[in-house]
Design a protein around this motif. Sequence first.
Motif, PDB file in Angstrom:
ATOM      1  N   ASP A  37      12.240 -10.227   6.953  1.00  0.00           N
ATOM      2  CA  ASP A  37      11.726 -11.476   6.404  1.00  0.00           C
ATOM      3  C   ASP A  37      10.561 -11.248   5.438  1.00  0.00           C
ATOM      4  N   ALA A  38       9.610 -10.405   5.826  1.00  0.00           N
ATOM      5  CA  ALA A  38       8.440 -10.179   4.972  1.00  0.00           C
ATOM      6  C   ALA A  38       8.846  -9.542   3.644  1.00  0.00           C
ATOM      7  N   VAL A  39       9.805  -8.625   3.700  1.00  0.00           N
ATOM      8  CA  VAL A  39      10.284  -7.961   2.481  1.00  0.00           C
ATOM      9  C   VAL A  39      11.048  -8.955   1.617  1.00  0.00           C
ATOM     10  N   ARG A  40      11.870  -9.776   2.255  1.00  0.00           N
ATOM     11  CA  ARG A  40      12.659 -10.754   1.514  1.00  0.00           C
ATOM     12  C   ARG A  40      11.747 -11.735   0.794  1.00  0.00           C
ATOM     13  N   VAL A  41      10.655 -12.138   1.439  1.00  0.00           N
ATOM     14  CA  VAL A  41       9.719 -13.064   0.800  1.00  0.00           C
ATOM     15  C   VAL A  41       9.130 -12.440  -0.463  1.00  0.00           C
ATOM     16  N   GLU A  42       8.778 -11.165  -0.396  1.00  0.00           N
ATOM     17  CA  GLU A  42       8.220 -10.489  -1.573  1.00  0.00           C
ATOM     18  C   GLU A  42       9.250 -10.371  -2.691  1.00  0.00           C
ATOM     19  N   VAL A  43      10.480 -10.014  -2.327  1.00  0.00           N
ATOM     20  CA  VAL A  43      11.528  -9.882  -3.335  1.00  0.00           C
ATOM     21  C   VAL A  43      11.845 -11.240  -3.946  1.00  0.00           C
ATOM     22  N   ASP A  44      11.892 -12.289  -3.119  1.00  0.00           N
ATOM     23  CA  ASP A  44      12.132 -13.636  -3.646  1.00  0.00           C
ATOM     24  C   ASP A  44      11.054 -14.034  -4.647  1.00  0.00           C
ATOM     25  N   ALA A  45       9.816 -13.648  -4.357  1.00  0.00           N
ATOM     26  CA  ALA A  45       8.720 -13.964  -5.275  1.00  0.00           C
ATOM     27  C   ALA A  45       8.913 -13.248  -6.609  1.00  0.00           C
ATOM     28  N   LEU A  46       9.369 -12.000  -6.563  1.00  0.00           N
ATOM     29  CA  LEU A  46       9.632 -11.245  -7.798  1.00  0.00           C
ATOM     30  C   LEU A  46      10.792 -11.862  -8.572  1.00  0.00           C
ATOM     31  N   LEU A  60      18.074  -7.299 -10.364  1.00  0.00           N
ATOM     32  CA  LEU A  60      17.030  -7.181  -9.345  1.00  0.00           C
ATOM     33  C   LEU A  60      17.615  -7.380  -7.941  1.00  0.00           C
ATOM     34  N   VAL A  61      18.507  -8.344  -7.819  1.00  0.00           N
ATOM     35  CA  VAL A  61      19.167  -8.558  -6.527  1.00  0.00           C
ATOM     36  C   VAL A  61      19.992  -7.325  -6.157  1.00  0.00           C
ATOM     37  N   ASP A  62      20.722  -6.803  -7.142  1.00  0.00           N
ATOM     38  CA  ASP A  62      21.537  -5.608  -6.884  1.00  0.00           C
ATOM     39  C   ASP A  62      20.659  -4.435  -6.446  1.00  0.00           C
ATOM     40  N   ARG A  63      19.492  -4.292  -7.063  1.00  0.00           N
ATOM     41  CA  ARG A  63      18.613  -3.186  -6.704  1.00  0.00           C
ATOM     42  C   ARG A  63      18.095  -3.331  -5.268  1.00  0.00           C
ATOM     43  N   ALA A  64      17.761  -4.556  -4.893  1.00  0.00           N
ATOM     44  CA  ALA A  64      17.299  -4.794  -3.522  1.00  0.00           C
ATOM     45  C   ALA A  64      18.404  -4.514  -2.515  1.00  0.00           C
ATOM     46  N   LEU A  65      19.619  -4.973  -2.813  1.00  0.00           N
ATOM     47  CA  LEU A  65      20.744  -4.744  -1.898  1.00  0.00           C
ATOM     48  C   LEU A  65      21.099  -3.262  -1.825  1.00  0.00           C
ATOM     49  N   GLU A  66      20.982  -2.564  -2.953  1.00  0.00           N
ATOM     50  CA  GLU A  66      21.226  -1.118  -2.958  1.00  0.00           C
ATOM     51  C   GLU A  66      20.240  -0.403  -2.040  1.00  0.00           C
ATOM     52  N   GLY A  67      18.973  -0.795  -2.141  1.00  0.00           N
ATOM     53  CA  GLY A  67      17.966  -0.194  -1.268  1.00  0.00           C
ATOM     54  C   GLY A  67      18.238  -0.478   0.198  1.00  0.00           C
ATOM     55  N   ALA A  68      18.656  -1.706   0.485  1.00  0.00           N
ATOM     56  CA  ALA A  68      18.968  -2.053   1.872  1.00  0.00           C
ATOM     57  C   ALA A  68      20.156  -1.239   2.382  1.00  0.00           C
ATOM     58  N   SER A  69      21.170  -1.057   1.539  1.00  0.00           N
ATOM     59  CA  SER A  69      22.354  -0.298   1.944  1.00  0.00           C
ATOM     60  C   SER A  69      22.011   1.160   2.232  1.00  0.00           C
ATOM     61  N   LYS A  70      21.029   1.685   1.508  1.00  0.00           N
ATOM     62  CA  LYS A  70      20.631   3.085   1.690  1.00  0.00           C
ATOM     63  C   LYS A  70      19.590   3.262   2.780  1.00  0.00           C
ATOM     64  N   GLY A  71      19.184   2.161   3.401  1.00  0.00           N
ATOM     65  CA  GLY A  71      18.203   2.252   4.472  1.00  0.00           C
ATOM     66  C   GLY A  71      16.794   2.525   3.994  1.00  0.00           C
ATOM     67  N   ALA A  72      16.482   2.168   2.745  1.00  0.00           N
ATOM     68  CA  ALA A  72      15.141   2.394   2.210  1.00  0.00           C
ATOM     69  C   ALA A  72      14.140   1.482   2.916  1.00  0.00           C
ATOM     70  N   SER A  73      12.899   1.905   2.935  1.00  0.00           N
ATOM     71  CA  SER A  73      11.855   1.094   3.551  1.00  0.00           C
ATOM     72  C   SER A  73      11.611  -0.147   2.711  1.00  0.00           C
ATOM     73  N   GLY A  74      11.046  -1.167   3.358  1.00  0.00           N
ATOM     74  CA  GLY A  74      10.744  -2.384   2.641  1.00  0.00           C
ATOM     75  C   GLY A  74       9.795  -2.151   1.488  1.00  0.00           C
ATOM     76  N   GLU A  75       8.834  -1.280   1.682  1.00  0.00           N
ATOM     77  CA  GLU A  75       7.866  -0.981   0.626  1.00  0.00           C
ATOM     78  C   GLU A  75       8.561  -0.379  -0.588  1.00  0.00           C
TER      79      GLU A  75
END
Length: 218
Positions: A37-46, A60-75
């Motif tokens: 949730d905290a990460v999603r709020v930051e990405v939504d703001a961007l 930007l959405v694709d980049r966020a989803l790519e990071g999530a798929s790869k298990g990247a940290s929220g930061e």
Amino acid sequence: MTMLQRMCGMVGIAALFVALPDPVGAQEPRLQGRLQDAVRVEVDALLLQAREAGLPTEPLVDRALEGASKGASGERIVAAVRRLAGELETARDAMGQRARPEELAAGASALRAGAAPEDLSRLRGYRPDQSLTVAVAVLADLVAVGVPVDTAVAAVLVLAGAADDADYIAFRRSVERDVALGASPVAALGVRLDAATAVAEGILDQGAGRTPTAPRKP
């Protein structure tokens, strides 16, 4: 309280709800359940900032989803989305306010590969009324197979005067094929660039009513 007062109160409450921003509408639904949730709020703001700046948000959405798929940290996900937003803005500054979303996405990839904003501006100068999506994507692809950035930029600019999108794609495939067969990236690009420019010069000569020069023997 009179009936009139109660009605006025209900109207005021309804108006308040209408005036309040819709938090759900401001969210990107594809990110829900994929990011904390905290990460999603930051990405939504961007995403909101990019939208207000007139930048495409799909990359930007694709980049966020790519990071999530790869298990990247929220930061790291937030940092990657913020960096891409900056690259899209830089690409637009270099390619012009009328650049299409797909052009900006390709431009961002080229900048990330090492191209300078000035390179994108020069390419726009050579092709003011044509889409730069393919040409800029080919630049990034050439760098990806090992061609030095300056050499890749020079090749794309040399081809800009006569090559269309199909020519750029054929050029990239030829270089990639030569590299896969063992040629050095620089040598492969040089050979293919000589061939491409010779063909382009022959076409221009024919168009001008001159006899084309015979291709040089390797």
